[in-house]
Design a protein around this motif. Structure first.
Motif, PDB file in Angstrom:
ATOM      1  N   ALA A 143      35.699  49.504  48.508  1.00 50.52           N
ATOM      2  CA  ALA A 143      34.617  48.854  47.771  1.00 50.52           C
ATOM      3  C   ALA A 143      35.244  48.098  46.598  1.00 50.52           C
ATOM      4  O   ALA A 143      36.449  48.206  46.352  1.00 50.52           O
ATOM      5  CB  ALA A 143      33.612  49.882  47.278  1.00 50.52           C
ATOM      6  N   THR A 144      34.431  47.352  45.903  1.00 49.22           N
ATOM      7  CA  THR A 144      34.902  46.609  44.733  1.00 49.22           C
ATOM      8  C   THR A 144      33.906  46.769  43.599  1.00 49.22           C
ATOM      9  O   THR A 144      32.703  46.622  43.796  1.00 49.22           O
ATOM     10  CB  THR A 144      35.066  45.104  45.064  1.00 49.22           C
ATOM     11  OG1 THR A 144      36.000  44.962  46.130  1.00 49.22           O
ATOM     12  CG2 THR A 144      35.555  44.321  43.856  1.00 49.22           C
ATOM     13  N   ALA A 145      34.439  47.069  42.410  1.00 45.33           N
ATOM     14  CA  ALA A 145      33.617  47.132  41.200  1.00 45.33           C
ATOM     15  C   ALA A 145      33.747  45.788  40.494  1.00 45.33           C
ATOM     16  O   ALA A 145      34.862  45.346  40.187  1.00 45.33           O
ATOM     17  CB  ALA A 145      34.094  48.256  40.286  1.00 45.33           C
ATOM     18  N   ARG A 146      32.610  45.132  40.281  1.00 46.49           N
ATOM     19  CA  ARG A 146      32.587  43.843  39.585  1.00 46.49           C
ATOM     20  C   ARG A 146      31.746  43.993  38.325  1.00 46.49           C
ATOM     21  O   ARG A 146      30.580  44.352  38.392  1.00 46.49           O
ATOM     22  CB  ARG A 146      31.968  42.766  40.468  1.00 46.49           C
ATOM     23  CG  ARG A 146      32.864  42.304  41.568  1.00 46.49           C
ATOM     24  CD  ARG A 146      32.245  41.135  42.349  1.00 46.49           C
ATOM     25  NE  ARG A 146      33.142  40.707  43.396  1.00 46.49           N
ATOM     26  CZ  ARG A 146      33.255  41.293  44.584  1.00 46.49           C
ATOM     27  NH1 ARG A 146      32.499  42.320  44.868  1.00 46.49           N
ATOM     28  NH2 ARG A 146      34.111  40.858  45.465  1.00 46.49           N
ATOM     29  N   GLY A 147      32.343  43.675  37.201  1.00 49.11           N
ATOM     30  CA  GLY A 147      31.629  43.747  35.941  1.00 49.11           C
ATOM     31  C   GLY A 147      30.480  42.765  35.893  1.00 49.11           C
ATOM     32  O   GLY A 147      30.409  41.816  36.673  1.00 49.11           O
ATOM     33  N   THR A 148      29.580  42.988  34.961  1.00 44.36           N
ATOM     34  CA  THR A 148      28.404  42.133  34.817  1.00 44.36           C
ATOM     35  C   THR A 148      28.458  41.268  33.564  1.00 44.36           C
ATOM     36  O   THR A 148      27.577  40.445  33.360  1.00 44.36           O
ATOM     37  CB  THR A 148      27.125  42.991  34.774  1.00 44.36           C
ATOM     38  OG1 THR A 148      27.230  43.901  33.675  1.00 44.36           O
ATOM     39  CG2 THR A 148      26.937  43.762  36.070  1.00 44.36           C
ATOM     40  N   HIS A 149      29.475  41.448  32.732  1.00 45.91           N
ATOM     41  CA  HIS A 149      29.597  40.708  31.477  1.00 45.91           C
ATOM     42  C   HIS A 149      30.867  39.864  31.485  1.00 45.91           C
ATOM     43  O   HIS A 149      31.866  40.245  32.099  1.00 45.91           O
ATOM     44  CB  HIS A 149      29.639  41.664  30.284  1.00 45.91           C
ATOM     45  CG  HIS A 149      28.394  42.460  30.132  1.00 45.91           C
ATOM     46  ND1 HIS A 149      28.190  43.652  30.778  1.00 45.91           N
ATOM     47  CD2 HIS A 149      27.270  42.228  29.424  1.00 45.91           C
ATOM     48  CE1 HIS A 149      26.999  44.118  30.476  1.00 45.91           C
ATOM     49  NE2 HIS A 149      26.417  43.274  29.652  1.00 45.91           N
TER      50      HIS A 149
END
Length: 165
Positions: A143-149
């Motif tokens: 999976a991949t964690a993508r920031g929102t800021h």
């Protein structure tokens, strides 16, 4: 301190310096120095407000992440079953890091993984919760964690919480 915070702090310091400098001045048409000083103070206030707004935004993201994890029932700690793949990379101004979950249970499970992104000084600049569903018994899933800021500068990632359910 990432670039955004450095620029915000530098801007606030510059504006504060202008306020102090302009307090004893008046311009050629006799405009009182207090008018110039008030304008500089107002601009400094806006800069401070922007910095506060960014911090509030990260705090809101952290609260949202915690709420998502709190909604998981019958979960077990699975931080040891999550492996981040390298360093956090910038993806269009947002921190991104791939990771793998390993299901050590004897049935299919899902995972809730909270990844924190921190600047070079260790300050939290973003956090995100990623759901990884239907991982077969004994299997792994990427999976991949993508920031929102938007972030700048060197950013690192860490698994803050991981729950298998």
């Amino acid at each position: 301190m990432n670039g955004y915070w450095r620029r915000t702090a530098a801007g606030a310091a510059l504006l504060t310096g202008l306020t102090v400098t302009l307090t004893g001045c008046s311009d050629d048409d006799g405009t009182p120095a207090s008018t110039v000083s008030n304008a500089a103070s107002a601009v400094a206030s806006v800069g401070a407000s922007l910095a506060s707004s960014a911090a509030d935004s990260v705090s809101a993201a952290a609260a949202d992440a915690q709420k998502k994890l709190d909604d998981i029932t019958d979960g077990v700690d699975a931080r040891d079953e999550v492996t981040l793949s390298g360093r956090a990379a910038d993806d269009g101004g947002r921190a991104t890091v791939p990771f793998t979950v390993r299901n050590t249970a004897d049935s299919a499970k899902s995972f809730g993984v909270q990844v924190n992104f921190k600047d070079a000084d260790g300050n939290l600049v973003d956090t995100v919760v990623v759901s990884v569903t239907d991982v077969a018994a004994g299997a792994t899933k990427d999976a991949t964690a993508r920031g929102t800021h938007q972030v700048s500068g060197e950013v690192t990632a860490e698994v803050a919480t991981a729950v298998r359910y």
